[in-house]
Design a protein around this motif. Structure first.
Motif, PDB file in Angstrom:
ATOM      1  N   PHE A  11      -3.443 -12.006 -31.254  1.00  0.00           N
ATOM      2  CA  PHE A  11      -2.981 -10.768 -31.908  1.00  0.00           C
ATOM      3  C   PHE A  11      -4.133  -9.801 -32.225  1.00  0.00           C
ATOM      4  O   PHE A  11      -4.021  -8.599 -32.011  1.00  0.00           O
ATOM      5  CB  PHE A  11      -2.221 -11.175 -33.188  1.00  0.00           C
ATOM      6  CG  PHE A  11      -1.895 -10.050 -34.118  1.00  0.00           C
ATOM      7  CD1 PHE A  11      -1.109  -8.982 -33.706  1.00  0.00           C
ATOM      8  CD2 PHE A  11      -2.352 -10.069 -35.438  1.00  0.00           C
ATOM      9  CE1 PHE A  11      -0.788  -7.942 -34.581  1.00  0.00           C
ATOM     10  CE2 PHE A  11      -2.040  -9.040 -36.319  1.00  0.00           C
ATOM     11  CZ  PHE A  11      -1.263  -7.971 -35.887  1.00  0.00           C
ATOM     12  N   SER A  46       6.896 -13.946 -29.226  1.00  0.00           N
ATOM     13  CA  SER A  46       6.459 -12.679 -29.805  1.00  0.00           C
ATOM     14  C   SER A  46       7.627 -11.693 -29.749  1.00  0.00           C
ATOM     15  O   SER A  46       8.394 -11.700 -28.788  1.00  0.00           O
ATOM     16  CB  SER A  46       5.275 -12.165 -28.968  1.00  0.00           C
ATOM     17  OG  SER A  46       5.070 -10.793 -29.183  1.00  0.00           O
ATOM     18  N   THR A  48       7.389  -8.655 -29.228  1.00  0.00           N
ATOM     19  CA  THR A  48       7.089  -7.799 -28.084  1.00  0.00           C
ATOM     20  C   THR A  48       6.918  -8.667 -26.835  1.00  0.00           C
ATOM     21  O   THR A  48       6.341  -9.754 -26.916  1.00  0.00           O
ATOM     22  CB  THR A  48       5.774  -7.048 -28.345  1.00  0.00           C
ATOM     23  OG1 THR A  48       4.818  -8.003 -28.797  1.00  0.00           O
ATOM     24  CG2 THR A  48       5.939  -5.956 -29.377  1.00  0.00           C
ATOM     25  N   TRP A 220      -1.954  -5.912 -40.478  1.00  0.00           N
ATOM     26  CA  TRP A 220      -0.594  -5.409 -40.228  1.00  0.00           C
ATOM     27  C   TRP A 220      -0.633  -4.376 -39.110  1.00  0.00           C
ATOM     28  O   TRP A 220      -1.700  -3.932 -38.689  1.00  0.00           O
ATOM     29  CB  TRP A 220       0.021  -4.836 -41.518  1.00  0.00           C
ATOM     30  CG  TRP A 220      -0.621  -3.580 -42.027  1.00  0.00           C
ATOM     31  CD1 TRP A 220      -1.760  -3.492 -42.773  1.00  0.00           C
ATOM     32  CD2 TRP A 220      -0.159  -2.235 -41.839  1.00  0.00           C
ATOM     33  NE1 TRP A 220      -2.049  -2.183 -43.059  1.00  0.00           N
ATOM     34  CE2 TRP A 220      -1.072  -1.385 -42.504  1.00  0.00           C
ATOM     35  CE3 TRP A 220       0.945  -1.661 -41.190  1.00  0.00           C
ATOM     36  CZ2 TRP A 220      -0.928   0.004 -42.528  1.00  0.00           C
ATOM     37  CZ3 TRP A 220       1.086  -0.275 -41.222  1.00  0.00           C
ATOM     38  CH2 TRP A 220       0.165   0.537 -41.889  1.00  0.00           C
ATOM     39  N   THR A 222       0.795  -3.114 -35.122  1.00  0.00           N
ATOM     40  CA  THR A 222       0.820  -3.778 -33.818  1.00  0.00           C
ATOM     41  C   THR A 222       0.024  -3.019 -32.769  1.00  0.00           C
ATOM     42  O   THR A 222      -0.757  -3.596 -32.038  1.00  0.00           O
ATOM     43  CB  THR A 222       2.283  -4.057 -33.371  1.00  0.00           C
ATOM     44  OG1 THR A 222       2.254  -4.657 -32.091  1.00  0.00           O
ATOM     45  CG2 THR A 222       3.138  -2.791 -33.274  1.00  0.00           C
ATOM     46  N   ASN A 235       0.649  -5.417 -27.655  1.00  0.00           N
ATOM     47  CA  ASN A 235       0.089  -6.540 -28.423  1.00  0.00           C
ATOM     48  C   ASN A 235       1.193  -7.527 -28.780  1.00  0.00           C
ATOM     49  O   ASN A 235       2.367  -7.169 -28.779  1.00  0.00           O
ATOM     50  CB  ASN A 235      -0.559  -5.994 -29.699  1.00  0.00           C
ATOM     51  CG  ASN A 235      -1.561  -6.960 -30.290  1.00  0.00           C
ATOM     52  OD1 ASN A 235      -1.899  -7.984 -29.683  1.00  0.00           O
ATOM     53  ND2 ASN A 235      -2.043  -6.661 -31.473  1.00  0.00           N
ATOM     54  N   PHE A 237       3.398  -9.745 -31.421  1.00  0.00           N
ATOM     55  CA  PHE A 237       3.913  -9.397 -32.745  1.00  0.00           C
ATOM     56  C   PHE A 237       4.705 -10.605 -33.241  1.00  0.00           C
ATOM     57  O   PHE A 237       5.772 -10.908 -32.736  1.00  0.00           O
ATOM     58  CB  PHE A 237       4.815  -8.159 -32.638  1.00  0.00           C
ATOM     59  CG  PHE A 237       5.227  -7.567 -33.959  1.00  0.00           C
ATOM     60  CD1 PHE A 237       5.910  -8.312 -34.905  1.00  0.00           C
ATOM     61  CD2 PHE A 237       4.938  -6.240 -34.254  1.00  0.00           C
ATOM     62  CE1 PHE A 237       6.287  -7.763 -36.122  1.00  0.00           C
ATOM     63  CE2 PHE A 237       5.322  -5.676 -35.463  1.00  0.00           C
ATOM     64  CZ  PHE A 237       6.006  -6.450 -36.389  1.00  0.00           C
ATOM     65  N   TYR A 239       6.893 -12.740 -35.890  1.00  0.00           N
ATOM     66  CA  TYR A 239       7.829 -12.466 -36.993  1.00  0.00           C
ATOM     67  C   TYR A 239       8.391 -13.747 -37.612  1.00  0.00           C
ATOM     68  O   TYR A 239       9.061 -13.727 -38.635  1.00  0.00           O
ATOM     69  CB  TYR A 239       8.998 -11.601 -36.488  1.00  0.00           C
ATOM     70  CG  TYR A 239       9.921 -12.331 -35.553  1.00  0.00           C
ATOM     71  CD1 TYR A 239      10.987 -13.107 -36.048  1.00  0.00           C
ATOM     72  CD2 TYR A 239       9.725 -12.304 -34.173  1.00  0.00           C
ATOM     73  CE1 TYR A 239      11.821 -13.811 -35.183  1.00  0.00           C
ATOM     74  CE2 TYR A 239      10.561 -13.008 -33.312  1.00  0.00           C
ATOM     75  CZ  TYR A 239      11.597 -13.757 -33.823  1.00  0.00           C
ATOM     76  OH  TYR A 239      12.413 -14.464 -32.976  1.00  0.00           O
ATOM     77  N   ASN A 248       4.286  -7.293 -41.757  1.00  0.00           N
ATOM     78  CA  ASN A 248       4.936  -7.189 -40.443  1.00  0.00           C
ATOM     79  C   ASN A 248       6.315  -7.844 -40.461  1.00  0.00           C
ATOM     80  O   ASN A 248       7.251  -7.368 -39.824  1.00  0.00           O
ATOM     81  CB  ASN A 248       4.061  -7.805 -39.348  1.00  0.00           C
ATOM     82  CG  ASN A 248       3.030  -6.807 -38.821  1.00  0.00           C
ATOM     83  OD1 ASN A 248       2.942  -5.673 -39.300  1.00  0.00           O
ATOM     84  ND2 ASN A 248       2.260  -7.211 -37.828  1.00  0.00           N
ATOM     85  N   VAL A 363       5.748   0.852 -36.744  1.00  0.00           N
ATOM     86  CA  VAL A 363       6.050  -0.578 -36.591  1.00  0.00           C
ATOM     87  C   VAL A 363       7.565  -0.797 -36.613  1.00  0.00           C
ATOM     88  O   VAL A 363       8.099  -1.586 -35.831  1.00  0.00           O
ATOM     89  CB  VAL A 363       5.354  -1.423 -37.687  1.00  0.00           C
ATOM     90  CG1 VAL A 363       5.586  -2.905 -37.440  1.00  0.00           C
ATOM     91  CG2 VAL A 363       3.872  -1.117 -37.752  1.00  0.00           C
TER      92      VAL A 363
END
Ligand code: NAD
Ligand code: USQ
Length: 406
Positions: A11, A46, A48, A220, A222, A235, A237, A239, A248, A363
């Protein structure tokens, strides 16, 4: 400079590699891709869509004409390969991101505790050992954590690494010394970063290794300037309940209409930094290397502090999200103050991006775009810090019984 970015598929490592490449450095990513395997282990991905590291570097070359090289290597296990790699490539600088970095993952089970200690402590020690053994005169920049200090404040700001103390001698005089600020880790992961600090202190003193340790707060955001350049440079991300970090997580939860998961009262105060500032700080650290024989340079890499419940309220106001106050899976102070010195980076020219700069919206936009990729069942944080805490984590914020609950 020729720069090795260890953990450059991660990340913070990926946008750092792009940033340094854009500045004209010859960047070599060294990574064992363990983080991608951990996604598979946890059954998460991720937010993303991330391409393979080879594809990401190919796109970067296509976009910019610059090459970023990738080397598959486990720095914790492949000591001989690491030594051979350093000898062959002779980097001028090494940026070390290559550790297991999630506190909840490190507390999941005895196996995860062992893995985190073995991976992080061996990796850092292998690296220092190999630098000395090969005689490579590289500046080592390590990504450490604000969590080495603990988060409580005794009414004084946390200094940048060293605490000036007066020690009374047997003659009754007082001698002044700078000692490492007392370590006070809150998880096995944070503990490994405290152990890293001692390894650095020893190798700087004994072998004159030039080391900078960046005590970073929660990252925090992305995107950075470079990851915005192409969809496939995006990148990662996180969660999920183990790897997603608090701000995030709140932003993605808001984007998908999931109640914001505040642990306890949300009175925990933590230090934060935007991903764009994080990569800029690494650049500044690389430009300001310590001399051989100098003690380890320590910077507090953070730009602001916030209380968790204030962040939840801010995100709720921005997005109309609901807030859920949940049993805390962690053993941590319910409420704490946190005042941190960060003058060193400001003096070197860092111009902080704060929450007020409007990037929270960005974001949320990214989160809305990829909301279809979210598995809601992976959002609750279920890694309990102690056996006593475990049974309290029985319901998710939407009232559903959690799988791990009996
Ligand atoms: P990440 O998990 O996304 O990336 C770490 C990378 O290191 C991964 O690509 C992983 O495959 C690699 N890696 C791990 N062990 C390795 C090994 N033995 N050999 C080779 N590669 C290995 O983590 P991140 O969020 O990018 O964090 C990077 C560093 O910054 C970590 O050391 C972390 O402790 C520190 N940090 C992160 C944050 C944050 O909020 N993300 C805050 C403070 C400090
Ligand atoms: N928290 C919530 N709700 C959530 C997630 C977290 O209330 O949904 C709370 C936690 O209980 C904790 C705080 O938010 O009090 C921060 O948790 P986090 O997961 O955002 O951050 P942390 O576990 O401390 O770890 C992260 C990175 C780690 C880095 C550290 C910097 O994963 O790599 O070292 O931030 S620092 O926090 O400054 O030590």
């Amino acid at each position: 400079m020729k720069i090795a970015v260890l953990g450059g598929d991660g990340f913070v490592g990926w946008p750092t590699a792009l940033h340094l490449s854009e500045q004209g450095h010859d960047v070599h990513i060294v990574d064992n891709l363990s983080r991608r395997w951990i996604d598979t282990e946890l059954g998460v991905q991720s937010l993303t869509p991330m391409d393979s590291i080879q594809e990401r570097t190919r796109i970067w070359h296509h976009e910019t004409g610059r090459r970023i090289h990738f080397h598959l290597l486990d720095i914790a296990r492949d000591y001989d390969l690491l030594k051979a790699w350093l000898s062959e490539h002779q980097p001028d600088a090494i940026v070390h991101f290559a550790e297991q970095r999630a506190a909840p993952y490190s507390m999941k089970s005895d196996r995860h505790k062992n893995y985190t200690v073995n991976n992080n402590v061996n990796g850092t020690h292998n690296l220092l050992n190999a630098i000395v053994e090969t005689g490579v005169d590289a500046h080592l920049v390590h990504l450490g954590t604000m969590g080495v200090y603990g988060y409580s404040t005794v009414g004084a700001a946390i200094p940048e690494g060293y605490l000036p103390v007066g020690i009374e001698t047997m003659e009754g005089d007082v001698v002044q010394q700078d000692i490492l600020y007392p370590a006070n880790p809150g998880s096995i992961y944070h503990m490994t970063k405290c152990l890293d600090q001692l390894l650095f202190q020893f190798y700087a003193k004994n072998d004159g290794v030039r080391i900078t340790d960046l005590h970073q707060g929660i990252v925090w955001g992305t995107h950075t300037k470079q990851t915005r350049r192409h969809e496939q440079l995006i990148n990662r991300f996180d969660y999920d309940g183990d790897y997603g970090t608090v701000l995030n997580r709140f932003l993605i939860q808001a984007a998908i209409g999931y109640p914001l998961t505040v642990h306890g009262t949300g009175g925990q105060t933590r230090a934060f930094i935007h991903i764009q500032d994080s990569v800029r700080c690494v650049e500044l650290a690389l430009k300001n290397a310590p001399e051989r024989g100098e003690k380890v340079k320590i910077f507090n890499q953070m730009t602001e502090t916030h209380r968790v419940r204030d962040l939840a309220k801010l995100v709720a106001k921005l997005t109309d999200a609901e807030i859920a106050y949940l049993p805390n899976p962690r053993k941590e102070a319910a409420e704490n103050e946190l005042v941190v010195q960060n003058n060193k980076f400001l003096e070197l020219g860092l111009d902080p991006i704060t929450l007020e700069n409007g990037l929270l919206d960005e974001v949320v936009e990214v989160a809305r775009k990829y909301a279809y990729r979210v598995d809601r069942s992976r959002i609750p944080a279920v890694s309990a810090w102690t056996r006593e805490i475990e049974p309290t984590l029985n319901r998710d914020p939407e009232g559903k019984k959690l799988k791990s609950a009996s």
